[in-house]
Design an enzyme around this catalytic site. Structure first.
Site, PDB file in Angstrom:
ATOM      1  N   LEU A  52       0.828  -0.977   0.029  1.00 27.38           N
ATOM      2  CA  LEU A  52      -0.026   0.104   0.101  1.00 27.38           C
ATOM      3  C   LEU A  52       0.882   1.273   0.000  1.00 27.38           C
ATOM      4  O   LEU A  52       2.000   1.108   0.633  1.00 27.38           O
ATOM      5  CB  LEU A  52      -0.760   0.094   1.309  1.00 27.38           C
ATOM      6  CG  LEU A  52      -2.360  -0.765   1.221  1.00 27.38           C
ATOM      7  CD1 LEU A  52      -2.780  -0.575   2.664  1.00 27.38           C
ATOM      8  CD2 LEU A  52      -3.115  -0.502   0.085  1.00 27.38           C
ATOM      9  N   ASP A  53       0.375   2.249  -0.844  1.00 29.24           N
ATOM     10  CA  ASP A  53       1.320   3.524  -0.721  1.00 29.24           C
ATOM     11  C   ASP A  53       1.400   3.943   0.933  1.00 29.24           C
ATOM     12  O   ASP A  53       0.406   3.795   1.511  1.00 29.24           O
ATOM     13  CB  ASP A  53       0.696   4.688  -1.470  1.00 29.24           C
ATOM     14  CG  ASP A  53       0.354   4.495  -3.004  1.00 29.24           C
ATOM     15  OD1 ASP A  53       1.471   3.630  -3.479  1.00 29.24           O
ATOM     16  OD2 ASP A  53      -0.203   5.149  -3.694  1.00 29.24           O
ATOM     17  N   ARG A  54       2.410   4.640   1.174  1.00 29.08           N
ATOM     18  CA  ARG A  54       2.656   5.248   2.478  1.00 29.08           C
ATOM     19  C   ARG A  54       1.478   6.040   2.767  1.00 29.08           C
ATOM     20  O   ARG A  54       1.266   5.918   4.128  1.00 29.08           O
ATOM     21  CB  ARG A  54       3.999   6.128   2.306  1.00 29.08           C
ATOM     22  CG  ARG A  54       4.148   6.752   3.896  1.00 29.08           C
ATOM     23  CD  ARG A  54       5.460   7.180   3.854  1.00 29.08           C
ATOM     24  NE  ARG A  54       6.085   7.870   5.069  1.00 29.08           N
ATOM     25  CZ  ARG A  54       7.387   8.142   5.180  1.00 29.08           C
ATOM     26  NH1 ARG A  54       8.319   8.486   4.244  1.00 29.08           N
ATOM     27  NH2 ARG A  54       7.537   8.763   6.545  1.00 29.08           N
ATOM     28  N   THR A  56      -1.677   5.976   1.805  1.00 23.40           N
ATOM     29  CA  THR A  56      -3.038   5.108   1.747  1.00 23.40           C
ATOM     30  C   THR A  56      -3.115   4.522   3.071  1.00 23.40           C
ATOM     31  O   THR A  56      -2.566   3.756   3.782  1.00 23.40           O
ATOM     32  CB  THR A  56      -3.104   4.282   0.690  1.00 23.40           C
ATOM     33  OG1 THR A  56      -2.771   5.112  -0.408  1.00 23.40           O
ATOM     34  CG2 THR A  56      -4.422   3.434   0.360  1.00 23.40           C
ATOM     35  N   HIS A 145       0.691   3.682  -7.702  1.00 27.45           N
ATOM     36  CA  HIS A 145      -0.137   4.686  -7.654  1.00 27.45           C
ATOM     37  C   HIS A 145      -1.207   4.759  -8.950  1.00 27.45           C
ATOM     38  O   HIS A 145      -1.885   5.742  -9.142  1.00 27.45           O
ATOM     39  CB  HIS A 145       0.596   6.105  -8.046  1.00 27.45           C
ATOM     40  CG  HIS A 145       1.784   6.385  -6.953  1.00 27.45           C
ATOM     41  ND1 HIS A 145       2.696   7.162  -6.997  1.00 27.45           N
ATOM     42  CD2 HIS A 145       1.938   5.619  -5.676  1.00 27.45           C
ATOM     43  CE1 HIS A 145       3.769   7.176  -6.155  1.00 27.45           C
ATOM     44  NE2 HIS A 145       3.030   6.198  -5.297  1.00 27.45           N
TER      45      HIS A 145
END
Length: 221
Positions: A52-54, A56, A145
């Site tokens: 997961l993106d930082r 998110t 992303h």
């Protein structure tokens, strides 16, 4: 478990509600990561099988052993090749996409190569006063992303996105109602092969946008 919210656990995996701002892996300038917290609390350390993106928040699964890691990794890698795994997100974006539900099929450049990419979306509710809308989103592919880039490409960027977003609107909302974070949340993970169907509640910082969330987490999605 220290500093982490566990949504589900069995002999093979942990499902964690990752807070926004926590990187999944360590790196330059990162003092604390999900990986390091797992190392502090488990021996042996659970293994990462997806990302997961930082910025998110939400559902992320880690495996407790190498055999489980290989199995879960295959589900994520094969979701476009027959696996029934589903990763659903909730995001608040500027404007409302037209049509109100559909599929975004736009290629994305990844490390110099163009990759076919697919994001499905459904309008949940609107807040015309800002204006913004709450979308349920589902990945059909897993590019870096991807959701953020796809929504920006159709001129409906995620609020709080400091890379692909509407910077002027973000600044205005920061001053008026305290917008500080990316409003993208990994809300649900479904892995039928393992009998896993886990949801994570929305963080409190979504609340100022006054969107109707009734039914968002219903299991007949």
């Amino acid at each position: 478990m220290k500093d982490l919210s566990i949504l589900f656990e069995n002999k093979d995996c942990l499902v964690i509600n990752k807070p926004a701002g926590l990187a999944v892996q360590g790196g330059e300038g990162i003092k604390t990561s999900l990986d390091s917290l797992l190392a502090e609390n488990y021996d042996p350390r659970p293994l990462l099988v997806h990302r997961l993106d930082r910025d998110t928040s939400g559902v992320i699964l880690v495996a407790k052993n190498k055999e489980a890691a290989a199995r879960f990794s295959s589900y994520f890698a094969e979701r476009s090749q027959g696996s029934q795994i589903r990763k659903l997100y909730l995001g608040i974006c500027s404007k409302t996409p037209q049509p109100s539900s559909g599929v975004i099929r736009l290629p994305l450049e990844i490390k110099g190569k163009t990759k076919e990419s697919e994001t499905r979306y459904r309008l949940v509710s609107e807040n015309p006063g800002i204006p913004c809308s709450l979308l349920e989103l589902e990945l059909g592919s897993g590019r870096m992303h991807q959701i953020r880039r796809h929504l920006a490409q159709i001129n409906c960027p995620i609020l709080g996105d400091d890379k692909y977003g509407d910077f002027g609107l973000n600044k205005t909302l920061h001053k008026s109602i305290g917008l500080k974070r990316l409003l993208l949340h990994a809300s649900r993970l479904i892995i039928p092969e393992e009998g896993i169907d886990i949801t994570a509640p929305l963080p409190e910082y979504f609340a100022p946008f006054s969107l109707t969330l009734a039914g968002v987490f219903s299991h007949d999605t």
